[in-house]
Design a protein around this motif. Structure first.
Motif, PDB file in Angstrom:
ATOM      1  N   HIS A   1       0.847   4.085  -3.072  1.00  0.00           N
ATOM      2  CA  HIS A   1       0.318   5.419  -2.793  1.00  0.00           C
ATOM      3  C   HIS A   1       1.377   6.512  -2.840  1.00  0.00           C
ATOM      4  CE1 HIS A   1      -3.948   5.001  -2.121  1.00  0.00           C
ATOM      5  NE2 HIS A   1      -3.708   3.831  -1.564  1.00  0.00           N
TER       6      HIS A   1
ATOM      7  N   TRP B   1       0.823  -1.200   0.000  1.00  0.00           N
ATOM      8  CA  TRP B   1       0.000   0.000   0.000  1.00  0.00           C
ATOM      9  C   TRP B   1       0.861   1.255   0.000  1.00  0.00           C
ATOM     10  CZ3 TRP B   1      -5.215   1.560   0.366  1.00  0.00           C
ATOM     11  CH2 TRP B   1      -6.148   0.526   0.186  1.00  0.00           C
TER      12      TRP B   1
ATOM     13  N   PRO C   1      -7.776   8.105  -6.836  1.00  0.00           N
ATOM     14  CA  PRO C   1      -8.641   6.934  -6.640  1.00  0.00           C
ATOM     15  C   PRO C   1      -8.207   5.729  -7.465  1.00  0.00           C
ATOM     16  CG  PRO C   1      -9.771   8.626  -7.923  1.00  0.00           C
ATOM     17  CD  PRO C   1      -8.518   9.245  -7.396  1.00  0.00           C
TER      18      PRO C   1
ATOM     19  N   CYS D   1      -5.001  -1.093  -5.238  1.00  0.00           N
ATOM     20  CA  CYS D   1      -4.654  -1.750  -3.976  1.00  0.00           C
ATOM     21  C   CYS D   1      -5.755  -2.697  -3.511  1.00  0.00           C
ATOM     22  CB  CYS D   1      -4.388  -0.699  -2.898  1.00  0.00           C
ATOM     23  SG  CYS D   1      -2.847   0.204  -3.125  1.00  0.00           S
ATOM     24  N   ILE D   2      -7.016  -2.308  -3.720  1.00  0.00           N
ATOM     25  CA  ILE D   2      -8.138  -3.132  -3.264  1.00  0.00           C
ATOM     26  C   ILE D   2      -8.438  -4.260  -4.256  1.00  0.00           C
ATOM     27  CG2 ILE D   2     -10.600  -3.120  -2.717  1.00  0.00           C
ATOM     28  CD1 ILE D   2     -10.248  -0.213  -1.786  1.00  0.00           C
TER      29      ILE D   2
ATOM     30  N   TYR E   1      -5.168   4.579  -7.847  1.00  0.00           N
ATOM     31  CA  TYR E   1      -4.200   3.802  -7.070  1.00  0.00           C
ATOM     32  C   TYR E   1      -4.884   3.087  -5.904  1.00  0.00           C
ATOM     33  CZ  TYR E   1      -1.049   6.747  -9.762  1.00  0.00           C
ATOM     34  OH  TYR E   1      -0.410   7.386 -10.779  1.00  0.00           O
ATOM     35  N   THR E   2      -5.886   3.719  -5.310  1.00  0.00           N
ATOM     36  CA  THR E   2      -6.653   3.053  -4.250  1.00  0.00           C
ATOM     37  C   THR E   2      -7.396   1.847  -4.822  1.00  0.00           C
ATOM     38  OG1 THR E   2      -6.930   5.170  -3.114  1.00  0.00           O
ATOM     39  CG2 THR E   2      -8.415   3.377  -2.481  1.00  0.00           C
TER      40      THR E   2
ATOM     41  N   SER F   1       0.403   8.741  -5.513  1.00  0.00           N
ATOM     42  CA  SER F   1      -0.640   9.736  -5.262  1.00  0.00           C
ATOM     43  C   SER F   1      -0.042  11.114  -5.005  1.00  0.00           C
ATOM     44  CB  SER F   1      -1.503   9.314  -4.064  1.00  0.00           C
ATOM     45  OG  SER F   1      -2.155   8.086  -4.320  1.00  0.00           O
TER      46      SER F   1
END
Length: 544
Positions: free
Chosen positions: A213, A209, A368, A374-375, A370-371, A216
């Motif tokens: 990020h 993570w 968002p 990760c998920i 990159y988020t 970001s």
């Protein structure tokens, strides 16, 4: 020293405690400056509308017709008609040009008249910068191995400020380009070494993570470029203001400690122990004795004798037909990700509407993305997320091409979707590449992919410049490459829930293992994050 044994230290002092969080956000803040300089030319290199300037010593009765790159003198001065069919002489624009200043009072193009027969000099502004990025990543990765991470962080950050200001006050084009070239080298050097620096302080539980990020913060730099460009319309002042963003980091970077693992690699055990003790104190945990850590390492699988490091060349990435196909596919994905990322950003001024808002929105959607990566990568798999991201990017490029230019709002929305998709692909390919190859060539695979990525970033500005021939050429290139990459991605093996390969035989088995077998295995997200960091020796990760 085995990287897995490093986790023994993190288990004692904390994987991502208060100490690591402070260091992480200090170093991540400087990524904003890198994002700024990578995309500053979007507005600094704008070519406004212009016409050839008339002679300064006009004689009585002379009538001149002015065009973009030439001027014509009418022979018959008695004819004042707009449509003139008589004889006239053509002259070059030796007295310069008159530029439209409604949008920008001055740019690098207007400063040195980089139009007409000098237009190619303007086209080199961004590609030469990206060439500096390529050299800087290799150069400073090497220096960080020899001199330490901390010294290189300080040197590159100071260089970003000094060369940024030097570019703003350049007295001619060549000094400006030289300052920008060295600025690219130090900015790239910081990204490389800063990434390695923070990863060497973070345990595997938070490593994936944290690494994703970091992008970001780079995206925040894009937002600041758009905001500063909107508020400041003089290029040298715009450049100077953007360069000051790095000042807070320069003032405090000398407080950053050296990483304990680099100190251990240099045999400076007492200094490494002090850093570990400070980490434990900040994290309010008990410290550990590095002598025990070293004893664990000696008792590991390497035994009591040092392991001879095997040298591998690029040819090892073509071990057999299957691995060679995998390598070429991965390289194509790296190339497409970089080409799409920079093409969408640099082409924001051609979408219509407010170009500053366009770039701002294209920067916002990265965060968002990159988020999402990760998920989603741990829910549906790396290959699936990557393939659908590439297909989505290709589809939106096609949509942009069929939207009438007068409906530019729809075009901007489609471009935002495309940037989200290509950003997700770009954020995932680093980790996915590390998982596709065995340990013995993992660094080489990531490094070579990163090199291909930089070649694409050099070509992206030329693709955008071709929009003057046909406005949709950037979307055509990116869309075609993204579709082809998406198709080939489906042929790659899935790595979610599979043990990381340590030999060529295990890497080859990834091709034959079916999804049902992989679903029975426990997820190895944390291990993949660890192995990703194992691939991040500065020299190799520096290529990206």
């Amino acid at each position: 020293m085995g990287s897995r044994h490093f986790e023994w230290i993190y288990d004692h002092v904390g994987h991502f405690g208060r100490f690591q969080r402070v260091l992480y956000f200090i170093c991540a803040f400087q990524n904003i400056s890198c994002g700024i300089h990578y995309l500053a030319s979007v507005f600094m290199g704008v070519t406004p509308r212009h016409v050839c300037r008339p002679p300064g010593n006009l004689q009585n009765g002379e009538i001149w017709e002015l065009s973009r790159c030439s001027r014509n003198k009418r022979e018959n001065t008695s004819s004042l008609d707009y449509e003139y069919t008589g004889s006239k002489k053509e002259f070059p624009c030796v007295d310069g040009y008159i530029y439209d200043q409604n949008t920008w009072k001055s740019t690098a193009v207007t400063q040195w008249n980089l139009v007409c027969d000098r237009k190619w000099l303007a086209m080199l502004i961004q590609p030469l910068f990206m060439f500096g990025v390529l050299l800087g990543s290799v150069t400073f990765g090497y220096f960080s191995d020899r001199l330490g991470r901390r010294v290189v962080l300080w040197a590159t950050s100071s260089g970003m400020f000094l060369f940024g200001i030097a570019a703003a006050f350049a007295v001619d084009y060549y000094i400006f380009m030289a300052a920008r070239f060295f600025l690219a080298m130090v900015a790239s050097g910081y990204l490389v070494v800063g990434f390695v620096y923070v990863m060497e302080f973070i345990g595997m539980k938070s490593r994936t993570w944290a690494s994703v990020h970091l992008h970001s913060f780079f995206a925040v730099g894009t937002l600041l470029v758009a905001l500063t460009g909107y508020l400041v319309r003089t290029w040298w002042l715009y450049q100077m203001i953007l360069s000051t963003v790095t000042v807070p980091f320069v003032l405090c970077c000398w407080l950053l400690p050296e990483t304990p693992f680099w100190l251990l690699s240099e045999g400076r055990y007492e200094e490494a122990q002090k850093i570990v003790d400070i980490m434990a104190k900040w994290n309010r945990t008990s410290s550990c004795k590095l002598s025990e850590f070293l004893s664990l390492d000696l008792q590991g699988p390497v035994g009591n004798s040092p392991t001879e490091v095997q040298k591998h060349s690029l040819s090892h990435l073509f071990y057999n037909w299957n691995i060679a196909t995998r390598t070429l596919t991965v390289w194509l994905i790296w190339f497409t990700g970089s080409l799409g990322f920079y093409s969408f950003s640099l082409n924001s001024v051609n979408l219509g509407g407010n170009e500053y808002l366009n770039l701002f929105l294209l920067g916002v959607v990265e965060i968002p993305a990159y988020t999402f990566v990760c998920i989603a990568m741990d829910k549906v798999g790396r290959r699936t997320v990557l393939a659908y991201s590439l297909f989505c990017s290709a589809l939106t490029c096609g949509v942009v091409m069929v939207i009438p230019h007068k409906h530019y709002i729809l075009g901007v929305v489609a471009a935002m979707v495309g940037k989200f998709a290509i950003g997700a692909a770009f954020g995932l390919i680093y980790l996915y590449t590390a998982e596709l190859y065995p340990t013995i060539v993992r660094s080489l695979a990531v490094g070579s992919g990163s090199m291909v990525c930089r070649l694409a970033s050099i070509l992206a500005p030329f693709s955008v410049d071709l929009s003057s021939v046909w406005i949709f050429i950037p979307q055509l290139f990116v869309g075609t490459m993204a579709f082809l990459s998406g198709v080939l991605t489906l042929k790659l093996p899935e790595t979610l829930g599979k043990q990381l390969a340590t030999t060529w035989e295990e890497a080859a088995k990834l091709e034959s293992e079916n999804e049902s077998n992989s679903s029975k295995l426990l997820p190895t997200t944390n291990n993949s994050g660890l192995e990703k960091t194992e691939a991040m020796t500065p020299r190799d990760s520096g290529l990206g």
